[in-house]
Design a protein around this motif. Structure first.
Motif, PDB file in Angstrom:
ATOM      1  N   ASP A   1      -7.893   8.627  -3.745  1.00  0.00           N
ATOM      2  CA  ASP A   1      -8.362   7.794  -4.844  1.00  0.00           C
ATOM      3  C   ASP A   1      -7.372   7.785  -6.011  1.00  0.00           C
ATOM      4  O   ASP A   1      -7.262   6.790  -6.731  1.00  0.00           O
ATOM      5  N   LYS A   2      -6.634   8.853  -6.174  1.00  0.00           N
ATOM      6  CA  LYS A   2      -5.612   8.933  -7.216  1.00  0.00           C
ATOM      7  C   LYS A   2      -4.232   8.727  -6.582  1.00  0.00           C
ATOM      8  O   LYS A   2      -4.046   8.972  -5.390  1.00  0.00           O
TER       9      LYS A   2
ATOM     10  N   LEU B   1       4.455   5.198  -3.087  1.00  0.00           N
ATOM     11  CA  LEU B   1       3.147   5.600  -3.585  1.00  0.00           C
ATOM     12  C   LEU B   1       2.723   6.902  -2.924  1.00  0.00           C
ATOM     13  O   LEU B   1       2.755   7.032  -1.698  1.00  0.00           O
ATOM     14  N   LYS B   2       2.333   7.854  -3.734  1.00  0.00           N
ATOM     15  CA  LYS B   2       1.852   9.146  -3.257  1.00  0.00           C
ATOM     16  C   LYS B   2       0.366   9.255  -3.589  1.00  0.00           C
ATOM     17  O   LYS B   2      -0.024   9.253  -4.762  1.00  0.00           O
ATOM     18  N   TYR B   3      -0.474   9.335  -2.564  1.00  0.00           N
ATOM     19  CA  TYR B   3      -1.919   9.393  -2.758  1.00  0.00           C
ATOM     20  C   TYR B   3      -2.403  10.845  -2.810  1.00  0.00           C
ATOM     21  O   TYR B   3      -1.806  11.737  -2.191  1.00  0.00           O
ATOM     22  N   SER B   4      -3.496  11.063  -3.530  1.00  0.00           N
ATOM     23  CA  SER B   4      -4.119  12.376  -3.574  1.00  0.00           C
ATOM     24  C   SER B   4      -4.829  12.662  -2.250  1.00  0.00           C
ATOM     25  O   SER B   4      -4.904  11.789  -1.371  1.00  0.00           O
TER      26      SER B   4
ATOM     27  N   LYS C   1       0.805  -1.218   0.000  1.00  0.00           N
ATOM     28  CA  LYS C   1       0.000   0.000   0.000  1.00  0.00           C
ATOM     29  C   LYS C   1       0.843   1.277   0.000  1.00  0.00           C
ATOM     30  O   LYS C   1       0.340   2.342  -0.369  1.00  0.00           O
ATOM     31  N   ASN C   2       2.112   1.190   0.389  1.00  0.00           N
ATOM     32  CA  ASN C   2       2.968   2.369   0.432  1.00  0.00           C
ATOM     33  C   ASN C   2       4.143   2.339  -0.536  1.00  0.00           C
ATOM     34  O   ASN C   2       4.677   3.383  -0.889  1.00  0.00           O
ATOM     35  N   TYR C   3       4.564   1.132  -0.967  1.00  0.00           N
ATOM     36  CA  TYR C   3       5.742   1.002  -1.818  1.00  0.00           C
ATOM     37  C   TYR C   3       5.520  -0.049  -2.899  1.00  0.00           C
ATOM     38  O   TYR C   3       4.694  -0.958  -2.741  1.00  0.00           O
ATOM     39  N   VAL C   4       6.289   0.097  -3.975  1.00  0.00           N
ATOM     40  CA  VAL C   4       6.327  -0.906  -5.033  1.00  0.00           C
ATOM     41  C   VAL C   4       7.780  -1.131  -5.427  1.00  0.00           C
ATOM     42  O   VAL C   4       8.539  -0.174  -5.618  1.00  0.00           O
ATOM     43  N   LEU C   5       8.171  -2.392  -5.535  1.00  0.00           N
ATOM     44  CA  LEU C   5       9.497  -2.748  -6.013  1.00  0.00           C
ATOM     45  C   LEU C   5       9.345  -3.482  -7.337  1.00  0.00           C
ATOM     46  O   LEU C   5       8.548  -4.417  -7.441  1.00  0.00           O
ATOM     47  N   THR C   6      10.083  -3.045  -8.356  1.00  0.00           N
ATOM     48  CA  THR C   6      10.061  -3.731  -9.639  1.00  0.00           C
ATOM     49  C   THR C   6      11.429  -4.344  -9.927  1.00  0.00           C
ATOM     50  O   THR C   6      12.451  -3.876  -9.434  1.00  0.00           O
ATOM     51  N   GLN C   7      11.411  -5.387 -10.760  1.00  0.00           N
ATOM     52  CA  GLN C   7      12.640  -6.067 -11.157  1.00  0.00           C
ATOM     53  C   GLN C   7      12.646  -6.270 -12.665  1.00  0.00           C
ATOM     54  O   GLN C   7      11.617  -6.566 -13.273  1.00  0.00           O
ATOM     55  N   THR C   8      13.815  -6.128 -13.280  1.00  0.00           N
ATOM     56  CA  THR C   8      13.962  -6.396 -14.703  1.00  0.00           C
ATOM     57  C   THR C   8      14.160  -7.897 -14.921  1.00  0.00           C
ATOM     58  O   THR C   8      14.362  -8.660 -13.966  1.00  0.00           O
TER      59      THR C   8
END
Length: 363
Positions: free
Chosen positions: A158-159, A151-154, A128-135
């Protein structure tokens, strides 16, 4: 799922991209996460989960009736993975990463898409607060490319937007992870298949905090207020020692340090039929316990271990096995149950209250 663009390390089955069905639950397709029961459940929560690449969710107060939602309109040919879905910071909303469209969805409790953010990657770990991506490309000298986003919420939540707070390369085929207030902790084997390493990633950088020899096993990690606990899950149900490792996110230890090891063989409640740890574990903070999945004479049991008193409280049978932790509330833990080495075993959502496991949904 397609294979990585590089050769897998020494024929490993638990690489970051190439999996075989026979060891399905050993992968992170349904983890994150153990992810240490990252979703704390309340009455307004919507808990997403994945089965056979399809996206579903359930409400936190529907344990008795267990009303689920199916997100068929969001289905893609690539499907979803448990690691790439999460409850949102906004109650009733869920987050889901679509690999085919390379997008992170923010979906409300009426299954309406409220926001879509482009997010490139081969694998994604969502919280809900972070996302980690991998190649999917492995640099011979550095490892896979990883990026950590906040993640930065409005104002109305909702955005959302993504802010990259760290980027780098890690020699790690991820086998488990959990999120914290500051970032994410990941673990997994190196390309040579000789070491299991644990890394903690925040906006301040990356820190290696634990290491142990890798054999035919996969490292699992559990976060508690008393430190991080780790155990080795077997590739199959071959005999192995019931060892638990303990370390901190700020430390730098390895399994050769005697104080990092707790051997459950010394506990009178450990059955003589214990084979090995097998699957994913989780925490029950309310009673200061970690729950360790163990093969006992070929059947999965939950070993409930009190990490304050350092004793086994109980061993519970008929739990099927845990391939993913979905969320917890004050009474127990929701998990995806399956034992892929037993043909026709239950495959669906279950609930563990510390004493019994209840099967809830297997559509």
């Amino acid at each position: 799922m397609s294979c990585l663009s590089v050769a897998t390390a020494k024929g490993r089955l638990d690489t970051a991209g190439c999996r075989k069905l026979a060891v399905f639950f050993l992968t992170c397709l349904l983890v994150f996460s153990s992810c240490s029961a990252r979703n704390s459940v309340n009455k307004e929560s919507e808990i997403p989960f994945v089965k056979n690449g399809r996206l579903y969710s359930f409400s936190s107060d529907s344990k008795n009736q267990f009303i689920t939602k199916s997100y068929e309109s969001y289905l893609t040919s690539e499907g979803y993975t448990q690691r790439a879905v999460s409850s949102s910071l906004k109650n009733g909303y869920i987050l889901a990463w679509d690999k085919k469209k390379q997008s992170l969805y923010h979906i409300d409790n009426n299954q309406k898409l409220r926001c879509e953010v482009k997010l490139n990657g081969y694998i994604s770990f969502v919280d809900k607060n972070y996302v980690l991506t991998q190649t999917n490309s492995f640099d011979e000298n550095k490892g896979f490319g990883f990026s950590l986003y906040q993640l930065k919420y409005s104002y109305k939540k909702d955005k959302l937007k993504l802010k990259q707070i760290w980027k780098g390369n890690i020699d790690c085929f991820v086998s488990d992870c959990f999120f914290t207030e500051d970032g994410i902790c990941i673990c997994g084997g190196n390309r040579e298949d000789t070491k299991n390493n644990v890394f903690y990633i925040t906006k301040k950088g990356i820190h290696k905090c634990f290491s142990t020899v890798k054999k035919s096993d996969f490292l699992r990690i559990l976060n508690t207020e008393n430190g991080v606990y780790a155990f080795l899950s077997g590739r199959d149900k071959s005999a192995a020692k019931p060892l638990i490792y303990k370390f901190s996110l700020t430390g730098n230890s390895n399994a050769d340090d005697i104080e990092c090891i707790e051997n459950l063989n010394k506990d009178s409640l450990l059955t003589s039929d214990f084979d090995c740890f097998f699957g994913y574990g989780f925490t029950i903070p309310a009673v200061n316990q970690i729950v360790l999945p163990a093969s006992v004479n070929g059947s999965i049991n939950f070993i409930c271990y009190d990490y304050n008193s350092k004793i086994i409280k109980t061993v519970v049978s008929d739990v099927t096995g845990c391939v993913a932790v979905l969320g917890l509330d004050s009474t127990g833990v929701y998990y995806m149950a399956r034992d892929p080495l037993i043909e026709g075993s239950y495959y669906g959502v279950a609930f563990f209250d510390g004493n019994t496991s209840t099967k809830l949904w297997d559509k």
